[in-house]
Design a protein around this motif. Structure first.
Motif, PDB file in Angstrom:
ATOM      1  N   ALA A 127       0.830  -1.204   0.000  1.00 16.23           N
ATOM      2  CA  ALA A 127       0.000   0.000   0.000  1.00 16.23           C
ATOM      3  C   ALA A 127       0.869   1.259   0.000  1.00 16.23           C
ATOM      4  O   ALA A 127       0.518   2.271  -0.628  1.00 16.23           O
ATOM      5  CB  ALA A 127      -0.924   0.008   1.212  1.00 16.23           C
ATOM      6  N   ALA A 131      -0.729   2.834  -3.128  1.00 18.44           N
ATOM      7  CA  ALA A 131      -1.959   3.531  -2.728  1.00 18.44           C
ATOM      8  C   ALA A 131      -2.213   4.767  -3.597  1.00 18.44           C
ATOM      9  O   ALA A 131      -1.313   5.578  -3.833  1.00 18.44           O
ATOM     10  CB  ALA A 131      -1.882   3.932  -1.263  1.00 18.44           C
ATOM     11  N   SER A 171      -3.242  -2.283  -1.651  1.00 18.48           N
ATOM     12  CA  SER A 171      -1.999  -3.021  -1.902  1.00 18.48           C
ATOM     13  C   SER A 171      -1.728  -3.233  -3.388  1.00 18.48           C
ATOM     14  O   SER A 171      -0.580  -3.363  -3.803  1.00 18.48           O
ATOM     15  CB  SER A 171      -2.039  -4.383  -1.205  1.00 18.48           C
ATOM     16  OG  SER A 171      -2.962  -5.258  -1.839  1.00 18.48           O
TER      17      SER A 171
END
Length: 247
Positions: A127, A131, A171
């Motif tokens: 992440a 992200a 993720s």
């Protein structure tokens, strides 16, 4: 000379697969070959039974299995959304499967917590790299709900779950996300029970919020190692016993 009874000693007859399992095999073949995709409609029960040369009962049973696995949705009526549609909701099915295994003690608490740490370390690290701005907004919203002093225990737990699920979704790895989401959702009621049982809940909530804030800050800073370390420390801190309680 070996007699027939001795020759059979230790051997069991080969079991014949149930007909509905053969139906599942054929559907799996259609998916594997690319002839059936998510969003496609399966043939009607009568048509599928005739095409495969099996009873409608066998087709019906196979459909029930697929539905329990989160692989199809069914709707009555007519139109594009009616019928049996191949879909994909693995987290829902995995959540149910994990929760049931925990309830019957096939999976102990220590193993469950360790598995969660392993998966969430990977989710947090990924992440921090993958992200999007939308992912970060979802994390910030869940964090704000946790930090709200007016939130009830139930609301805090819901926000906690939403935060970890948002990390998994951010993720970029679909399988890691589905497994992490399923594991976190399967533990949801147990986490709530733990929180409700804490006489020092306000202090615990503040501490957990602080830990989630550090995880969030590491993801925003794109620091994969720190994000992974922070989420691992957070989970280990909540389960110092690593498994004496049911999870």
């Amino acid at each position: 000379m070996t007699g027939p009874d001795e020759a059979r000693d230790g051997w069991e007859p080969v079991s014949r697969p149930r007909t509905y399992e053969l139906v599942l095999d054929r559907i799996e073949e259609q998916i594997a070959s690319g002839r059936l995709h998510v969003g496609d409609r399966l043939p009607a029960e009568r048509e599928l039974a005739a095409a495969l040369g099996v009873s409608r009962v066998a087709v019906r049973e196979a459909i029930r299995v697929l539905q329990a696995m989160g692989l199809i949705s069914q709707a009555t009526g007519s139109g594009r959304d009616a019928g049996t549609i191949l879909t994909s909701a693995p987290a829902e099915a995995l959540t149910r499967l994990i929760r049931l295994h925990v309830l019957v003690a096939s999976v102990n608490s220590k193993d469950l917590v360790r598995a969660r740490i392993t998966l969430e370390r990977e989710s947090a690290a990924l992440a921090a790299t993958h992200a999007t701005e939308q992912d970060l907004r979802h994390l910030a919203e869940a964090l704000a709900d946790m930090e709200n002093p007016a939130s009830t225990v139930e609301q805090f737990n819901d926000a906690d779950t939403a935060f970890h699920v948002a990390i998994a979704r951010a993720s970029g790895n679909t399988l890691v996300a589905e497994l992490t989401t399923a594991l976190r959702n399967a533990m949801r009621s147990t986490l709530l029970t733990r929180l409700q049982g804490r006489p020092d809940y306000p202090e615990v909530a503040a501490q957990l919020s602080s830990e989630h804030r550090r995880i969030y800050d590491a993801i925003v800073a794109r620091d994969s190692q720190k994000a992974a370390d922070e989420v691992a420390a957070h989970i280990e801190g909540f389960y110092p016993d690593l498994g004496s309680d049911p999870a």
